[in-house]
Design an enzyme around this catalytic site. Structure first.
Site, PDB file in Angstrom:
ATOM      1  N   GLN A  30       0.814  -1.215   0.000  1.00 49.00           N
ATOM      2  CA  GLN A  30       0.000   0.000   0.000  1.00 49.00           C
ATOM      3  C   GLN A  30       0.851   1.271   0.000  1.00 49.00           C
ATOM      4  O   GLN A  30       0.311   2.376  -0.030  1.00 49.00           O
ATOM      5  CB  GLN A  30      -0.916   0.002   1.223  1.00 49.00           C
ATOM      6  CG  GLN A  30      -1.913  -1.143   1.244  1.00 49.00           C
ATOM      7  CD  GLN A  30      -2.711  -1.204   2.535  1.00 49.00           C
ATOM      8  OE1 GLN A  30      -2.739  -0.250   3.307  1.00 49.00           O
ATOM      9  NE2 GLN A  30      -3.347  -2.337   2.778  1.00 49.00           N
ATOM     10  N   TYR A  50      -9.318 -10.691  10.358  1.00 46.59           N
ATOM     11  CA  TYR A  50      -9.310 -11.517   9.158  1.00 46.59           C
ATOM     12  C   TYR A  50      -9.211 -13.007   9.472  1.00 46.59           C
ATOM     13  O   TYR A  50      -9.657 -13.839   8.684  1.00 46.59           O
ATOM     14  CB  TYR A  50      -8.160 -11.101   8.238  1.00 46.59           C
ATOM     15  CG  TYR A  50      -8.343  -9.743   7.623  1.00 46.59           C
ATOM     16  CD1 TYR A  50      -9.417  -9.478   6.772  1.00 46.59           C
ATOM     17  CD2 TYR A  50      -7.457  -8.707   7.880  1.00 46.59           C
ATOM     18  CE1 TYR A  50      -9.592  -8.230   6.202  1.00 46.59           C
ATOM     19  CE2 TYR A  50      -7.622  -7.455   7.316  1.00 46.59           C
ATOM     20  CZ  TYR A  50      -8.693  -7.220   6.487  1.00 46.59           C
ATOM     21  OH  TYR A  50      -8.871  -5.974   5.927  1.00 46.59           O
ATOM     22  N   TYR A  86     -11.508   6.765  19.008  1.00 47.89           N
ATOM     23  CA  TYR A  86     -12.413   6.122  18.065  1.00 47.89           C
ATOM     24  C   TYR A  86     -12.309   4.595  18.074  1.00 47.89           C
ATOM     25  O   TYR A  86     -12.893   3.936  17.211  1.00 47.89           O
ATOM     26  CB  TYR A  86     -12.219   6.745  16.675  1.00 47.89           C
ATOM     27  CG  TYR A  86     -12.802   8.138  16.676  1.00 47.89           C
ATOM     28  CD1 TYR A  86     -14.081   8.380  16.224  1.00 47.89           C
ATOM     29  CD2 TYR A  86     -12.108   9.195  17.258  1.00 47.89           C
ATOM     30  CE1 TYR A  86     -14.650   9.641  16.308  1.00 47.89           C
ATOM     31  CE2 TYR A  86     -12.661  10.461  17.349  1.00 47.89           C
ATOM     32  CZ  TYR A  86     -13.938  10.680  16.878  1.00 47.89           C
ATOM     33  OH  TYR A  86     -14.510  11.926  16.991  1.00 47.89           O
ATOM     34  N   HIS A  96      -1.334   0.311   5.659  1.00 46.80           N
ATOM     35  CA  HIS A  96      -1.973   1.249   6.577  1.00 46.80           C
ATOM     36  C   HIS A  96      -1.130   2.487   6.884  1.00 46.80           C
ATOM     37  O   HIS A  96      -0.876   2.816   8.036  1.00 46.80           O
ATOM     38  CB  HIS A  96      -2.349   0.536   7.883  1.00 46.80           C
ATOM     39  CG  HIS A  96      -3.367  -0.535   7.714  1.00 46.80           C
ATOM     40  ND1 HIS A  96      -3.972  -1.160   8.778  1.00 46.80           N
ATOM     41  CD2 HIS A  96      -3.887  -1.124   6.597  1.00 46.80           C
ATOM     42  CE1 HIS A  96      -4.827  -2.078   8.336  1.00 46.80           C
ATOM     43  NE2 HIS A  96      -4.780  -2.074   7.008  1.00 46.80           N
ATOM     44  N   GLU A 149     -15.738   2.674   8.197  1.00 48.48           N
ATOM     45  CA  GLU A 149     -16.518   3.658   8.938  1.00 48.48           C
ATOM     46  C   GLU A 149     -16.224   5.087   8.528  1.00 48.48           C
ATOM     47  O   GLU A 149     -15.125   5.428   8.079  1.00 48.48           O
ATOM     48  CB  GLU A 149     -16.305   3.485  10.444  1.00 48.48           C
ATOM     49  CG  GLU A 149     -14.877   3.526  10.914  1.00 48.48           C
ATOM     50  CD  GLU A 149     -14.742   3.115  12.379  1.00 48.48           C
ATOM     51  OE1 GLU A 149     -15.307   2.064  12.776  1.00 48.48           O
ATOM     52  OE2 GLU A 149     -14.074   3.853  13.124  1.00 48.48           O
TER      53      GLU A 149
END
Length: 391
Positions: free
Chosen positions: A100, A281, A270, A167, A260
């Site tokens: 990523q 997973y 949060y 991430h 979300e």
């Protein structure tokens, strides 16, 4: 009276930064409309294919010019003008591309007309098999030969650098008063850093325009990295936007379920990885958000996931019926997810999904042009930059 997020910012927080009063060229949307014809009529849209890019991640319009900046995750920053070909902008940082990671967000400084500054995020290598996100700024030079960045300076880094290639987050949003910025920082698939105030992973950060902790941050008294933090408990926030009321929102990936959209209020937690509306997973359950009323719950969550990219709060004239709604670029849902914001219990905003616009491909980025049309970037190799106008 309920306070908005900007109550902690300056008294000018609801005034947009000025880019100058001189006469401006037509916005990019008008230029594209004149120079390219619609190639597809679909679901109420006239869709124009404008250009193609290699694994694009973000785009930014240049104020007062028809030009568009596009980042490619593999490391290139490109400048595209309607009717022409995309050209490489020289002077970009060395990125650690893979998974990523790579070149990420691009954002134009609020005072770009005067300073010429742009901000970039990217994944950079560290010692051993580690890496982390970085935020830098540079002057974009367009009037002297080939476009280039000058004096690129790193002004912020994820701490610590860790192994893995997932991430990073690293989305940029300037405060409406143009005097500070917010930055999303993913937890790098390490879970616990999101709750650790000794790191800036898994947080939304509030920084000055030169990358220092912004005055008045909720954890300033703790000093160190905690002084950067606006909110904590985030997993992989890939969208960060202000709405028309000056409230800050983030959009983030959950695990197996639990994507979300969150209204971000200073100092709140949060929940990740303590709670989620999805599970791990490997099937290991995670307590649901509803089990922890002491933690901030999302305005809306998805299970199964939509796998979001970026999003906008729509404000334009091309689709007036959508004003005030969140339009989400969806990788998993292969299109645009349209979400309305309503008032819930205690006046807290609640999201309601209104529509899924099927575009048949993974969408990474979405932006609203000056004429109210929507510009999207597909995900992956040979991906299209597309303009969506009313049919």
């Amino acid at each position: 009276m309920k306070k908005t997020i900007l109550s902690a910012l300056s008294p000018l927080a609801f005034l947009a930064a000025s880019c100058g009063s001189q006469a401006q060229p037509e916005p990019a949307g008008e230029q594209a409309k004149e120079q390219a014809g619609a190639v597809e009529q679909r679901d109420g849209f006239a869709i124009t294919d404008l250009a193609r890019f290699d694994s694009p991640w973000a785009l930014a319009f240049l104020p007062g010019r028809p030009d568009v900046l596009v980042t490619e995750r593999t490391g290139a920053l490109k400048l595209w003008r309607p009717g022409g070909k995309a050209v490489v902008v020289a002077g970009t940082p060395k990125v650690d591309a893979g998974g990523q990671g790579g070149l990420g967000d691009v954002a134009v400084a609020p005072d770009f007309a005067r300073s010429g500054l742009v901000y970039l995020t990217w994944a950079e290598a560290g010692p051993g098999d580690t890496r982390g996100a970085a935020l830098g700024r540079a002057r974009l030079v367009l009037d002297k030969g080939a476009p280039r960045l000058e004096n690129l300076t790193v002004i912020w880094r994820q701490v610590p650098k860790v192994s893995g290639r997932g991430h990073f987050g690293h989305r940029i949003a300037f405060a409406p008063d143009g005097q500070s910025l917010f930055l999303s920082s993913g937890e790098r698939q390490k879970f616990t850093p999101a709750q650790d105030m000794g790191t800036n992973l898994g947080k939304i950060l509030h920084l000055t325009l030169d990358g220092q902790p912004a005055p008045g941050n909720p954890f300033a008294a703790q000093g160190g990295l905690a002084a950067q933090v606006w909110t904590l408990g985030h997993r992989n926030p890939l969208g960060l936007q202000f709405d028309a009321q000056g409230r800050l929102w983030d959009l983030e990936h959950g695990p197996a379920g639990g994507d979300e959209l969150n209204l971000l209020e200073p100092g709140k937690n949060y929940g990740w990885p303590l709670v989620s509306d999805g599970d791990n997973y490997d099937g290991t359950p995670i307590p649901r958000n509803a089990t922890r009323p002491d933690l901030a719950a999302p305005a809306i969550s998805w299970n199964p996931v939509i796998a979001p990219g970026d999003f906008v709060f729509y404000s334009g004239k091309a689709f007036p019926q959508w004003r005030g709604q969140a339009l989400i670029a969806a990788l998993g849902a292969a299109g645009i997810v349209r979400v309305g914001i309503e008032s819930g219990p205690g006046g807290r905003p609640v999201g309601k999904e209104l529509e899924r616009i099927d575009l048949g491909t993974r969408i990474r980025e979405i932006r609203e042009a000056g004429d109210g049309t929507l510009w999207i970037l597909e995900d992956g190799e040979n991906a299209r930059l597309r303009r969506l106008a009313p049919r």
